[in-house]
Design an enzyme around this catalytic site. Structure first.
Site, PDB file in Angstrom:
ATOM      1  N   ARG A  43       0.742  -1.258   0.017  1.00  0.00           N
ATOM      2  CA  ARG A  43      -0.095   0.056   0.023  1.00  0.00           C
ATOM      3  C   ARG A  43       0.930   1.191  -0.028  1.00  0.00           C
ATOM      4  NH1 ARG A  43      -2.547  -3.690   3.283  1.00  0.00           N
ATOM      5  NH2 ARG A  43      -4.526  -4.307   3.201  1.00  0.00           N
ATOM      6  N   ASP A  52     -10.410  -4.589   8.288  1.00  0.00           N
ATOM      7  CA  ASP A  52      -9.391  -5.583   8.899  1.00  0.00           C
ATOM      8  C   ASP A  52     -10.176  -6.389   9.878  1.00  0.00           C
ATOM      9  OD1 ASP A  52      -7.649  -4.430   7.075  1.00  0.00           O
ATOM     10  OD2 ASP A  52      -6.684  -3.260   8.341  1.00  0.00           O
ATOM     11  N   ARG A 110     -12.228  -9.037   8.272  1.00  0.00           N
ATOM     12  CA  ARG A 110     -11.315 -10.100   7.702  1.00  0.00           C
ATOM     13  C   ARG A 110     -11.001 -10.945   8.863  1.00  0.00           C
ATOM     14  NH1 ARG A 110      -8.375  -6.189   3.057  1.00  0.00           N
ATOM     15  NH2 ARG A 110      -9.928  -6.590   1.406  1.00  0.00           N
ATOM     16  N   HIS A 145      -3.060   0.306   8.941  1.00  0.00           N
ATOM     17  CA  HIS A 145      -3.422  -0.633   7.981  1.00  0.00           C
ATOM     18  C   HIS A 145      -2.287  -0.884   6.784  1.00  0.00           C
ATOM     19  CE1 HIS A 145      -6.627  -2.013   4.939  1.00  0.00           C
ATOM     20  NE2 HIS A 145      -6.186  -1.145   4.112  1.00  0.00           N
TER      21      HIS A 145
HETATM   22  P1  NAI Z   1     -10.334   2.326  -8.865  1.00  0.00           P
HETATM   23  O1  NAI Z   1      -9.122   2.728  -9.722  1.00  0.00           O
HETATM   24  O2  NAI Z   1     -11.388   1.265  -8.999  1.00  0.00           O
HETATM   25  O3  NAI Z   1     -11.167   3.803  -8.459  1.00  0.00           O
HETATM   26  C1  NAI Z   1     -10.594   4.844  -8.138  1.00  0.00           C
HETATM   27  C2  NAI Z   1     -11.305   6.073  -8.736  1.00  0.00           C
HETATM   28  O4  NAI Z   1     -10.504   7.170  -8.514  1.00  0.00           O
HETATM   29  C3  NAI Z   1     -11.014   6.006 -10.486  1.00  0.00           C
HETATM   30  O5  NAI Z   1     -12.224   5.766 -11.009  1.00  0.00           O
HETATM   31  C4  NAI Z   1     -10.406   7.220 -10.954  1.00  0.00           C
HETATM   32  O6  NAI Z   1     -10.792   7.770 -12.165  1.00  0.00           O
HETATM   33  C5  NAI Z   1     -10.723   8.289  -9.717  1.00  0.00           C
HETATM   34  N1  NAI Z   1      -9.844   9.391  -9.399  1.00  0.00           N
HETATM   35  C6  NAI Z   1      -8.631   9.362  -9.683  1.00  0.00           C
HETATM   36  N2  NAI Z   1      -8.139  10.564  -9.301  1.00  0.00           N
HETATM   37  C7  NAI Z   1      -9.067  11.229  -9.103  1.00  0.00           C
HETATM   38  C8  NAI Z   1      -9.239  12.746  -8.658  1.00  0.00           C
HETATM   39  N3  NAI Z   1      -8.355  13.579  -8.665  1.00  0.00           N
HETATM   40  N4  NAI Z   1     -10.671  13.225  -8.510  1.00  0.00           N
HETATM   41  C9  NAI Z   1     -11.656  12.390  -8.263  1.00  0.00           C
HETATM   42  N5  NAI Z   1     -11.419  10.992  -8.669  1.00  0.00           N
HETATM   43  C10 NAI Z   1     -10.451  10.538  -9.035  1.00  0.00           C
HETATM   44  O7  NAI Z   1      -9.632   2.057  -7.191  1.00  0.00           O
HETATM   45  P2  NAI Z   1     -10.339   1.391  -6.055  1.00  0.00           P
HETATM   46  O8  NAI Z   1      -9.995  -0.133  -6.251  1.00  0.00           O
HETATM   47  O9  NAI Z   1     -11.830   1.855  -5.826  1.00  0.00           O
HETATM   48  O10 NAI Z   1      -9.453   1.688  -4.815  1.00  0.00           O
HETATM   49  C11 NAI Z   1      -9.488   3.276  -4.464  1.00  0.00           C
HETATM   50  C12 NAI Z   1      -8.466   3.495  -3.478  1.00  0.00           C
HETATM   51  O11 NAI Z   1      -8.804   2.880  -2.051  1.00  0.00           O
HETATM   52  C13 NAI Z   1      -7.078   2.973  -3.668  1.00  0.00           C
HETATM   53  O12 NAI Z   1      -6.019   3.775  -3.089  1.00  0.00           O
HETATM   54  C14 NAI Z   1      -7.067   1.765  -2.830  1.00  0.00           C
HETATM   55  O13 NAI Z   1      -5.969   1.283  -2.544  1.00  0.00           O
HETATM   56  C15 NAI Z   1      -7.768   2.284  -1.568  1.00  0.00           C
HETATM   57  N6  NAI Z   1      -8.408   0.952  -0.893  1.00  0.00           N
HETATM   58  C16 NAI Z   1      -8.216   1.248   0.734  1.00  0.00           C
HETATM   59  C17 NAI Z   1      -8.910   0.354   1.327  1.00  0.00           C
HETATM   60  C18 NAI Z   1      -8.790   0.470   2.901  1.00  0.00           C
HETATM   61  O14 NAI Z   1      -9.192  -0.353   3.644  1.00  0.00           O
HETATM   62  N7  NAI Z   1      -8.450   1.742   3.548  1.00  0.00           N
HETATM   63  C19 NAI Z   1      -9.662  -0.817   0.872  1.00  0.00           C
HETATM   64  C20 NAI Z   1      -9.438  -1.055  -0.515  1.00  0.00           C
HETATM   65  C21 NAI Z   1      -8.813  -0.104  -1.198  1.00  0.00           C
END
Ligand code: NAI
Length: 308
Positions: A88, A148, A151, A175
């Site tokens: 991450r 977490d 899970r 995390h």
């Molecule tokens: P994804 O790639 O499916 O979606 C991310 C979206 O953000 C995309 O549609 C993209 O166009 C948009 N985006 C990028 N820059 C932007 C901006 N400046 N303004 C508005 N939208 C913007 O990725 P996903 O799978 O949804 O993951 C998103 C984030 O969440 C990642 O950083 C991932 O590592 C994190 N994550 C965190 C978790 C946690 O437990 N905290 C769990 C799962 C994912």
């Protein structure tokens, strides 16, 4: 009450869907940078409303933050997810810039907003939001522990061959694959410590599988998970909007709690209409205290890469 979800990708759309399905918010605004993407996701989700029986209005916008004005809660999921083999922490370069810009836009249009930070590396992104938003610390909450812990419960139930509703457990600290701290000493099956039922080998396996829970899914899916992250966010949003005062482990700015200051780390907290209503102090074993301190050191190192 209005909820904004920035990033209409896998996690953002899943979280919007769970919020709508539970029907406790008046409106969910999806924001994305990709032209038409948030509008498309919103329209697709709205076309499930009559099928799934919800009245929450879902709208989408390509970067027009005036549409988010007056949000009670905003969820930041914008940024890149990890690919198999990545940590991450490797996402910091790109995601820090995105999270900072998104935060500024959100606060400009909703000065009273409560922000839930999801983008990774989440503890560091939550810290960045604290340093750049000007919001009181009670209104910035990192999502990691809720996922977490879910899970952890999944792995516990599997090892115990028990229904998930019979088990309870919590994950605190960072995390990250190495900094997660599943509190085995406090995990229970119907109130009975799980150590009654599991061998040392099973215990070690539950802890390890929990810590690499995200990485396991990333390997299987080719990208990071979305159902459980979306559900975890929706539980936090509901606790705020409905003032449920649930105790949820969240990444919060610490000021002496658990022996740490000026850092965001996962600790149990009561989450209600004001955001963080109270950080709950639980007694850790000596081993858990040492692991918490180790996790803090690693997160501090990553925070050092931020230019704030
Ligand atoms: P994804 O790639 O499916 O979606 C991310 C979206 O953000 C995309 O549609 C993209 O166009 C948009 N985006 C990028 N820059 C932007 C901006 N400046 N303004 C508005 N939208 C913007 O990725 P996903 O799978 O949804 O993951 C998103 C984030 O969440 C990642 O950083 C991932 O590592 C994190 N994550 C965190 C978790 C946690 O437990 N905290 C769990 C799962 C994912």
């Amino acid at each position: 009450m209005k909820v904004t979800v920035v990033g209409a990708g896998a996690v953002g759309a899943s979280c919007a869907e769970y919020i709508a399905m539970k029907d406790f918010a008046s409106e969910v605004v999806l924001v994305d940078i990709k032209e038409g993407f948030a509008e498309g996701k919103a329209m697709d989700l709205m076309q499930t409303a009559s099928l799934n029986g919800f009245d929450t209005k879902i709208t989408g916008t390509t970067g027009d933050y005036s549409k988010t004005a007056g949000s009670k809660v905003a969820v930041i999921t914008s940024g890149i997810p990890r690919k198999p083999g990545m940590t991450r922490e490797e996402l910091i370069g790109i995601n820090a810039g995105i999270v900072k810009e998104v935060t500024e836009n959100l606060v400009k249009h909703s000065p009273d907003v409560i922000i839930i930070v999801v983008s990774n590396p989440m503890d560091t992104m939550a810290y960045l939001v604290h340093k750049t938003s000007g919001l009181p610390k009670e209104r910035i909450i990192g999502m990691g522990g809720a996922l977490d812990s879910a899970r952890f419960k999944y792995r516990l139930a599997e090892a115990l061959e028990s229904p998930i509703s019979d088990v309870d457990g919590m994950v605190i600290a960072a995390h990250s694959d190495t900094g997660m701290l599943p509190l085995f000493s406090k995990a229970t099956r119907n109130g009975v410590p799980v150590s009654e039922f599991l061998t040392d080998e099973q215990k070690a396996s539950v802890i390890e599988e929990t810590k690499v829970g995200g990485a396991t899914l990333t390997k299987l899916l080719g990208t990071s998970a979305w159902y459980a992250p979306g559900a975890a966010v929706s539980v936090m949003v509901q606790s705020i909007l409905c003032d449920q005062k649930k105790m949820i482990p969240c990444s919060l700015m610490l000021d002496g709690e658990y022996g740490q200051s000026d850092i965001c780390l996962g600790v149990p907290a009561i989450i209600g209409k004001n955001g963080v209503e109270k950080i709950v102090n639980i007694t850790l074993t000596e081993e858990e205290q040492a692991k918490f301190a180790e996790a803090a050191k690693a997160v501090r190192d990553v925070n050092g890469d931020l230019k704030v």
